[in-house]
Design an enzyme around this catalytic site. Structure first.
Site, mmCIF file in Angstrom:
data_model
loop_
_atom_site.group_PDB
_atom_site.id
_atom_site.type_symbol
_atom_site.label_atom_id
_atom_site.label_comp_id
_atom_site.label_asym_id
_atom_site.label_seq_id
_atom_site.Cartn_x
_atom_site.Cartn_y
_atom_site.Cartn_z
ATOM 1 N N HIS A 140 31.150 62.677 66.190
ATOM 2 C CA HIS A 140 32.367 62.394 66.890
ATOM 3 C C HIS A 140 32.303 61.989 68.387
ATOM 4 O O HIS A 140 32.853 61.368 68.790
ATOM 5 C CB HIS A 140 33.212 63.684 66.661
ATOM 6 C CG HIS A 140 34.420 64.041 67.514
ATOM 7 N ND1 HIS A 140 35.903 63.533 67.142
ATOM 8 C CD2 HIS A 140 34.574 64.215 68.779
ATOM 9 C CE1 HIS A 140 36.570 63.723 68.064
ATOM 10 N NE2 HIS A 140 35.959 64.158 69.379
ATOM 11 N N GLU A 141 31.367 62.864 69.027
ATOM 12 C CA GLU A 141 31.070 62.808 70.320
ATOM 13 C C GLU A 141 30.361 61.702 70.830
ATOM 14 O O GLU A 141 30.496 60.856 71.821
ATOM 15 C CB GLU A 141 30.382 64.214 70.885
ATOM 16 C CG GLU A 141 31.064 65.495 70.992
ATOM 17 C CD GLU A 141 32.159 65.302 71.848
ATOM 18 O OE1 GLU A 141 32.417 64.455 72.545
ATOM 19 O OE2 GLU A 141 33.351 65.875 71.271
ATOM 20 N N HIS A 144 32.500 58.476 71.224
ATOM 21 C CA HIS A 144 33.145 58.502 72.324
ATOM 22 C C HIS A 144 32.072 57.801 73.259
ATOM 23 O O HIS A 144 32.766 56.784 74.161
ATOM 24 C CB HIS A 144 33.375 59.882 73.227
ATOM 25 C CG HIS A 144 34.696 60.681 72.554
ATOM 26 N ND1 HIS A 144 35.876 59.921 72.292
ATOM 27 C CD2 HIS A 144 34.691 61.902 72.100
ATOM 28 C CE1 HIS A 144 36.676 60.777 71.923
ATOM 29 N NE2 HIS A 144 36.277 62.029 71.716
ATOM 30 N N GLU A 219 40.757 60.586 70.136
ATOM 31 C CA GLU A 219 40.419 61.590 69.416
ATOM 32 C C GLU A 219 40.439 61.333 67.812
ATOM 33 O O GLU A 219 39.282 61.638 67.175
ATOM 34 C CB GLU A 219 41.036 62.932 69.830
ATOM 35 C CG GLU A 219 40.874 63.402 71.195
ATOM 36 C CD GLU A 219 39.335 63.646 71.495
ATOM 37 O OE1 GLU A 219 38.627 64.124 70.535
ATOM 38 O OE2 GLU A 219 38.824 63.539 72.595
#
Length: 300
Positions: A140-141, A144, A219
């Site tokens: 997930h990070e 980003h 997100e």
């Protein structure tokens, strides 16, 4: 930079639309200031310095504020091993890896570019998640980082910072600059400053709402991209459930200390109480995120 993270055209569209709308607000804001004030150079210069510092030193500022430190593969072999595998799968440069010694279970990515990116994990997160769940959070990070979310949010927040500075500048001018004036000129100056404050507050409010809407969508996009990269949406859903539950059980004092990082955290540092701050959160609700991951599990 090309990676194996699938291009998210919906995320790109939302980013472009948000930046366009913020640009329109900014142009109207500057035009109003030019009409209302003789000079706004100082305010713009100050805001520009804030933006530059935030852009160039975002990684150092975040690590210092979280009391995190960069760790080597020898110091954190399991963590580096997961990041190595994910970066190889995504075909992207490996960011620096940092650890923050705090019980708050969370993670965040920061840095002005993929080459300067830092992936930070708290010790509280490492203790609570198994390998597959931690892999889902890190994917997930990394999404980003790949989608340059940090840079976009930094630039987008500039308009709100500028409006906030102008509002404060006007307020202090009212308090300390025009208190001793009398007559028509003094009254006109006071009304002018009040009008500038009102315009600045309106710009800040619009910028705030636009940025929060973009933040919630990015997100969801990161959840989607991370789950697709690992191929295990259920592991990310499990991590989300664990982290959110643990955060809600933490003391309010500890959550308030971490609120400034909510925009970057994997999960926001919010309690279970529903409030205006949670309705205007930087993150979508847990139910929205879990529903999306359940849909992805079905599709896969």
């Amino acid at each position: 930079m090309r990676t194996r993270f699938r291009p998210d055209h919906r995320l790109t569209t939302r980013m472009v639309v948000t930046m366009f709308l913020l640009g329109l607000v900014y142009v109207a804001f500057i035009a109003a200031l030019v009409v209302l004030l003789d000079s706004v150079i100082m305010v713009v210069v100050i805001a520009g310095l804030f933006l530059g510092a935030q852009y160039w030193f975002s990684d150092r500022i975040a690590l210092y504020a979280m009391q995190a430190r960069i760790v080597t593969p020898e110091e954190a072999p399991e963590l580096h091993g997961i990041v190595d595998r994910l970066c190889a799968t995504a075909d992207m440069p490996k960011p620096r890896v940092a650890v923050a010694d705090t019980d708050l279970p969370n993670a965040f990515a920061t840095g002005r570019s993929t080459r300067r990116a830092v992936l930070c994990v708290t010790t509280g997160l490492q203790r609570r998640l198994d390998t597959e769940e931690l892999e889902g959070v890190l994917a997930h990070e990394l999404s980003h980082v790949a989608h340059r979310d940090v840079v976009v949010m930094t630039i987008a927040s500039f308009f709100g910072v500028l409006a906030g500075l102008v509002a404060r500048f006007s307020f202090y001018s009212t308090m300390f600059g025009g208190g001793g004036r009398r007559g028509r000129d003094g009254d006109n100056t006071f009304l002018l400053i009040l009008l500038v404050m009102a315009v600045s507050a309106a710009v800040y409010a619009i910028s705030f709402l636009l940025i929060r809407a973009l933040s919630r969508y990015r997100e969801l996009a990161a959840d989607r991209a991370g789950a697709m990269l690992t191929g295990r949406p259920s592991a990310l859903a499990s991590a989300l459930t664990k982290v959110s539950g643990e955060i809600q059980r933490m003391p309010t004092r500890d959550l308030r200390a971490a609120e400034a990082f909510n925009a970057f955290f994997f999960a926001p540092a919010l309690g279970s109480r529903i409030s205006l701050s949670s309705l205007l959160s930087t993150h979508p609700t847990l139910e929205q995120r879990l529903d999306q991951l359940a849909t992805l599990s079905t599709q896969l």
